[in-house]
Design a protein around this motif. Structure first.
Motif, PDB file in Angstrom:
ATOM      1  N   LYS A 130      43.696  36.308  45.091  1.00 10.87           N
ATOM      2  CA  LYS A 130      44.895  36.625  44.214  1.00 10.87           C
ATOM      3  C   LYS A 130      44.435  37.457  43.289  1.00 10.87           C
ATOM      4  CE  LYS A 130      49.691  36.279  46.410  1.00 10.87           C
ATOM      5  NZ  LYS A 130      50.774  36.349  46.091  1.00 10.87           N
ATOM      6  N   LYS A 131      43.510  36.167  42.589  1.00  8.45           N
ATOM      7  CA  LYS A 131      42.329  36.624  41.307  1.00  8.45           C
ATOM      8  C   LYS A 131      41.370  37.188  41.608  1.00  8.45           C
ATOM      9  CE  LYS A 131      45.101  32.387  38.010  1.00  8.45           C
ATOM     10  NZ  LYS A 131      44.370  31.490  38.062  1.00  8.45           N
ATOM     11  N   TYR A 176      40.597  39.189  44.402  1.00 11.59           N
ATOM     12  CA  TYR A 176      41.141  39.979  44.305  1.00 11.59           C
ATOM     13  C   TYR A 176      41.681  41.396  43.198  1.00 11.59           C
ATOM     14  CZ  TYR A 176      44.490  44.419  45.431  1.00 11.59           C
ATOM     15  OH  TYR A 176      44.437  45.678  45.485  1.00 11.59           O
ATOM     16  N   GLU A 177      42.295  40.346  41.839  1.00 12.48           N
ATOM     17  CA  GLU A 177      42.576  41.151  40.905  1.00 12.48           C
ATOM     18  C   GLU A 177      41.640  41.504  39.927  1.00 12.48           C
ATOM     19  OE1 GLU A 177      45.579  38.518  39.709  1.00 12.48           O
ATOM     20  OE2 GLU A 177      47.175  39.476  40.935  1.00 12.48           O
ATOM     21  N   LYS A 236      39.803  44.692  42.057  1.00 10.52           N
ATOM     22  CA  LYS A 236      40.608  45.629  41.575  1.00 10.52           C
ATOM     23  C   LYS A 236      40.844  46.124  39.899  1.00 10.52           C
ATOM     24  CE  LYS A 236      43.953  48.245  42.890  1.00 10.52           C
ATOM     25  NZ  LYS A 236      44.232  49.721  42.215  1.00 10.52           N
ATOM     26  N   SER A 237      40.590  45.665  39.239  1.00  9.87           N
ATOM     27  CA  SER A 237      40.636  46.083  37.957  1.00  9.87           C
ATOM     28  C   SER A 237      38.387  46.525  38.195  1.00  9.87           C
ATOM     29  CB  SER A 237      39.567  44.848  36.687  1.00  9.87           C
ATOM     30  OG  SER A 237      39.234  44.253  36.740  1.00  9.87           O
ATOM     31  N   SER A 295      37.026  39.490  32.904  1.00  6.61           N
ATOM     32  CA  SER A 295      37.695  38.418  33.268  1.00  6.61           C
ATOM     33  C   SER A 295      36.860  36.628  32.335  1.00  6.61           C
ATOM     34  CB  SER A 295      37.250  37.485  34.799  1.00  6.61           C
ATOM     35  OG  SER A 295      37.763  36.327  34.603  1.00  6.61           O
ATOM     36  N   ARG A 310      35.669  33.968  39.557  1.00  8.80           N
ATOM     37  CA  ARG A 310      36.102  34.975  39.288  1.00  8.80           C
ATOM     38  C   ARG A 310      34.928  36.111  39.145  1.00  8.80           C
ATOM     39  NH1 ARG A 310      39.574  32.031  40.308  1.00  8.80           N
ATOM     40  NH2 ARG A 310      38.113  31.997  42.327  1.00  8.80           N
TER      41      ARG A 310
END
Length: 194
Positions: free
Chosen positions: A10-11, A13-14, A17-18, A164, A169
């Motif tokens: 999820k991290k 992906y986030e 996505k950003s 990030s 990430r």
């Protein structure tokens, strides 16, 4: 443990996505892609450097350009400055670790070439010195870094700051951006175009 694994995904992906939702970052990637296309069309080359995982990313990107990405085509000149252990150890011993890349840029870079420096913090001393030497020699400078951009942000003609502060990430996003650039270059020069 399953929850931990899902959180990692999820991290990642986030962050991606950003980037996707940030028009400024998308435009910067496009601008750098166009710059590299023109660099290759003019007969110049790409020099790439990073430390640790970013060294592996430099080698990975150079490999995609010299060999192929999606399809067979002529090789493109890209040099990862992280691979020659004799050069790296000689420079480290004779001049210091911070000059690993600047000496190689001094030796191999010419006006019109591009230097891509990769640093998650934006503060790697050898990338900073490499950017300074690249500027002095008339190379175009690109940075891939993390959220703050660090010191290298001010030394780059183009700098993509991944939104990030987590090293894994940032690195995951760097290789995504590297792959996008490789595919854009390959398609524009040897493919059917866009």
């Amino acid at each position: 443990m399953k929850k931990f694994v899902e959180t990692q995904i999820k991290k990642s992906y986030e962050v991606k996505k950003s980037i996707l939702d940030n028009e400024k970052l998308i435009n910067e990637i496009l601008e750098i892609g166009n710059l590299l296309i023109e660099t290759y069309k003019k007969g110049n080359k790409l020099l790439i450097a990073g430390n640790g995982g970013s060294a592996a990313d430099a080698q990975h990107i150079a490999g995609e350009l010299v060999s192929k990405f999606y399809f067979d085509r002529p090789a493109l000149p890209a040099i990862a400055l992280t691979t020659d252990t004799s050069i790296i150890t000689a420079i480290g011993n004779d001049y210091g670790y911070e000059y690993l890349f600047s000496r190689q840029i001094e030796a191999n870079g010419v006006k019109g070439d591009v230097f891509l420096g990769i640093s998650t913090s934006g503060n790697s001393k050898n990338i900073i010195e490499g950017l300074k030497t690249a500027k002095e020699k008339g190379l175009i400078t690109i940075g891939l870094t993390g959220e703050s951009g660090g010191k290298m942000k001010e030394l780059c003609d183009y700098c993509i700051c991944v939104p990030s502060s987590e090293t894994p990430r940032i690195q995951e996003a760097h290789i995504l951006i590297g792959h996008i650039l490789c595919s854009v270059i390959e398609e524009a020069i040897f493919g059917k175009g866009f």
